[in-house]
Design an enzyme around this catalytic site. Structure first.
Site, mmCIF file in Angstrom:
data_model
loop_
_atom_site.group_PDB
_atom_site.id
_atom_site.type_symbol
_atom_site.label_atom_id
_atom_site.label_comp_id
_atom_site.label_asym_id
_atom_site.label_seq_id
_atom_site.Cartn_x
_atom_site.Cartn_y
_atom_site.Cartn_z
ATOM 1 N N ASP A 213 10.763 80.968 13.232
ATOM 2 C CA ASP A 213 9.727 81.673 13.993
ATOM 3 C C ASP A 213 10.290 82.872 14.615
ATOM 4 O O ASP A 213 11.777 82.738 14.344
ATOM 5 C CB ASP A 213 9.018 80.546 15.191
ATOM 6 C CG ASP A 213 8.593 81.050 15.991
ATOM 7 O OD1 ASP A 213 7.863 81.969 16.079
ATOM 8 O OD2 ASP A 213 8.302 79.864 16.957
ATOM 9 N N HIS A 214 10.017 83.302 15.512
ATOM 10 C CA HIS A 214 11.107 84.849 16.794
ATOM 11 C C HIS A 214 10.368 83.777 18.044
ATOM 12 O O HIS A 214 9.673 83.455 18.500
ATOM 13 C CB HIS A 214 9.661 86.025 16.790
ATOM 14 C CG HIS A 214 9.638 86.455 15.855
ATOM 15 N ND1 HIS A 214 8.772 87.139 15.053
ATOM 16 C CD2 HIS A 214 10.527 87.030 14.997
ATOM 17 C CE1 HIS A 214 8.821 87.973 14.319
ATOM 18 N NE2 HIS A 214 9.969 87.550 13.862
ATOM 19 N N PHE B 52 5.400 82.525 19.474
ATOM 20 C CA PHE B 52 4.370 81.638 18.305
ATOM 21 C C PHE B 52 3.974 82.374 16.562
ATOM 22 O O PHE B 52 3.081 82.854 16.861
ATOM 23 C CB PHE B 52 2.213 81.665 19.826
ATOM 24 C CG PHE B 52 2.833 81.364 20.220
ATOM 25 C CD1 PHE B 52 2.700 80.182 20.763
ATOM 26 C CD2 PHE B 52 3.457 81.692 21.768
ATOM 27 C CE1 PHE B 52 2.444 79.319 21.567
ATOM 28 C CE2 PHE B 52 3.147 81.672 23.437
ATOM 29 C CZ PHE B 52 3.579 79.987 23.262
ATOM 30 N N HIS B 53 5.096 82.457 16.304
ATOM 31 C CA HIS B 53 4.725 83.164 15.177
ATOM 32 C C HIS B 53 5.386 82.251 14.337
ATOM 33 O O HIS B 53 6.653 82.471 13.503
ATOM 34 C CB HIS B 53 5.856 84.533 14.970
ATOM 35 C CG HIS B 53 5.598 86.087 16.063
ATOM 36 N ND1 HIS B 53 5.749 86.399 16.661
ATOM 37 C CD2 HIS B 53 4.194 86.006 16.228
ATOM 38 C CE1 HIS B 53 5.306 87.246 17.319
ATOM 39 N NE2 HIS B 53 4.417 87.156 17.038
ATOM 40 N N PRO B 54 5.368 81.162 13.560
ATOM 41 C CA PRO B 54 5.448 80.210 12.859
ATOM 42 C C PRO B 54 4.862 80.634 11.556
ATOM 43 O O PRO B 54 4.216 81.078 11.202
ATOM 44 C CB PRO B 54 5.075 78.801 13.602
ATOM 45 C CG PRO B 54 3.772 78.938 13.203
ATOM 46 C CD PRO B 54 4.011 80.439 14.861
#
EC number: 1.1.99.1
Length: 555
Positions: free
Chosen positions: A298-299, A472-474
């Protein structure tokens, strides 16, 4: 019922596949979505400026939470995922960022992924896109995804923040998705010419949903994929609150597009996954694949917030008495503050020369507020969202039950390496240097967060542990490749299984430099041609920037 293809998940990837596969009128497709429709009258998902609202509710958000994150003060952290037609493209921040060319060239170095290099991916980015100012070597003008570019006359703070980045010694770029990602510049957004969110439900499904060969089932929660031996043959799902399962069969293939959190869950429940997980829940193994749910990435990002000395921020737009006018202009004209996600400038830089391509991303926002709309600062302000791009930290996802309505156990293992801490300290210090530039002198007031007293490594680390949040970048939890932890091959086919593919952000082997939505759509476009068995689009001949020995920053 029997269909040629069953697609699980009507999100950023699933809707692309449903649309492309049903271009052939002889192919039948069932698209299963656990959420509901994307109600066009609901301003929360349709108005770009309202992007915080869906994250606060449950109608459009699965609202997962992580396990206590050991390096983040044991906080349980948000993991919002889209629920409904459009998936996370229905609730995301609408930033149209594709990643860096080098991300894809690195993927292509992995055995079996040779055709995932940048020049082979670029034609599919172009195919998906209609950019409002027209096509060029990097951009399309006839795709389903509407992309809006920032316009002259937008907020002065966007221009001041880009100028400050350049004054601090970093490059300027006129297109973060063009020849050169590295630098500061305007940021495109997935918004229609009428100021509406351009989700994949709007862009793709609108052209496909009237086709007789496409069946769309909403409120359909997938329980398991059913197998005959090692061949995926059908799907068992629950419709609404009905406790009697439905069974559907696939003649050709099942395409799992449930996203980086749900796809590994569905595989594990179906008997495809790590042996210990299958044993723990007494699931008969169809095929032991140790990588299912591993390699989760993630980020992480922080907000650095400043007071604004001039009344030019969006602070007044947060006041209830100004919102009817903003809403009316958006509703009737498709213009104004409501028609923008307000992420109209940003950039990518290298924090040091040891990185071959940018490792830090900035989003600039002309108001001081949390991403989910909470903790708005009661003054004129502005902020930079800043975070590292390719953390070495890896997490995992595992089911907590065989019940498809139960959330999984999610652990990202954020900030688990020394590189993470070095990058975040550097990111805060660089941001402060940018904010101190002359371009921001007319606007910059006091530093609200972290606050000017937070200076030492220990203080910065404490701020990150306490305040950093997910971007919110899984991704990465069913990675592509040929090694023993890979789940799918370069065509998305699950290793050891027939007639089953995974196509969504979970298959990214390594996270990209930037927001994930555009790349997830590109992956689905490219995979659609592979599923159809047709020749891929010819590779692009476009040039792209490679930093080489260029300094990360001019003094």
């Amino acid at each position: 019922m029997v269909y040629d293809y069953i697609i699980i998940g009507a999100g950023s990837a699933g809707n692309v596949l449903a649309t492309r596969l049903t271009e052939d009128p002889d192919v039948t497709v069932l698209l299963l979505e656990a959420g509901g429709p994307d109600y066009r009258f609901d301003f929360r998902t349709q108005m770009p400026a309202a992007l915080a609202y869906p994250l606060q509710g449950r109608r459009y958000n699965w609202a997962y939470e992580t396990e206590p994150e050991p390096h983040m003060n044991n906080r349980r952290m948000e993991c919002g995922r889209g629920k409904g037609l459009g998936g996370s493209s229905l609730i995301n921040g609408m930033c149209y960022i594709r990643g860096n060319a080098m991300d894809f060239d690195e993927w292509a170095k992995l055995p079996g992924l040779e055709d995932w290099n940048y020049l082979n991916c670029l034609p599919y980015f172009r195919k998906a896109e209609t950019r409002d100012i027209g096509a060029n070597d990097y951009h399309g003008d006839s795709g389903p995804v509407s992309v809006t570019t920032p316009k002259k006359g937008n907020n002065v703070l966007f221009h001041a923040m880009v100028e400050a980045g350049v004054q601090a010694g970093y490059p300027r770029t006129d297109d973060l998705n063009g020849y050169q990602q590295e630098g500061f510049g305007p940021m495109d957004r997935t918004v229609t010419p009428h100021g509406r969110r351009a989700s994949t439900a709007r862009g793709y499904l609108d052209q496909a949903k009237s086709r007789k060969n496409l069946t769309i089932e909403t409120h359909a929660t997938t329980d398991i994929i059913e197998f005959e031996g090692k061949k995926a043959s059908g799907v068992r799902y629950f419709k609404g609150t009905n406790t009697t399962p439905q069974h559907v069969k696939a003649r050709k293939e099942i395409l799992l597009c449930a996203g980086a959190i749900a796809s590994p869950q569905i595989l594990q429940r179906s008997g495809v996954g790590p042996e210990d997980v299958l044993n723990e829940f007494d699931i008969s193994p169809v095929h032991v694949l140790p990588g299912v749910g591993q390699n989760l990435q993630d980020h992480l990002e922080m907000y650095l917030q400043y007071e604004c000395k001039q009344p030019v921020s969006l602070y007044p737009a947060l006041k209830w008495y100004n919102q009817p006018k903003i809403g009316a202009e958006w509703l009737f004209k498709g213009t104004g503050i409501g028609a923008s996600n307000q992420f109209e400038a940003g950039g990518f830089i290298r924090s040091s020369e040891k990185f071959a391509w940018p490792n830090i991303q900035f989003h600039f926002l002309p108001v001081a507020i949390n991403y989910n709309g909470s903790n708005a600062v009661e003054v004129h302000g502005f902020q930079a969202h800043v975070g590292s791009m390719r953390s070495p930290s890896r997490g995992r996802i595992k089911i907590t039950s065989r019940d498809p309505h139960q959330h999984p156990s999610i652990l990202f293992n954020y900030m688990s390496t020394e590189q993470d801490w070095q990058e975040f300290r550097a990111a805060i210090r660089i941001t402060r240097e940018i904010m101190a530039q002359p371009a921001l002198d007319p606007y910059r007031g006091e530093e609200i967060s972290p606050g000017k007293d937070i200076q030492t490594d220990e203080q910065l680390d404490a701020f990150v542990r306490e305040r950093a949040e997910t971007a919110f970048h899984p991704c990465g939890s069913c990675k592509m490749g040929n090694d023993e932890m890979a789940v799918v091959d370069g065509a998305g086919r699950v290793h050891g299984i027939e007639s089953l593919r995974v196509i969504d952000a979970s298959i990214m082997p390594n996270i990209i430099t930037g927001n994930l939505n555009a790349t997830t759509i590109m992956i689905a476009e490219k995979m659609a041609d592979k599923i159809k068995g047709i020749k891929p689009l010819p590779a692009s001949q476009a040039d792209y920037y490679v930093a080489g020995h260029s300094p990360a920053r001019r003094n």
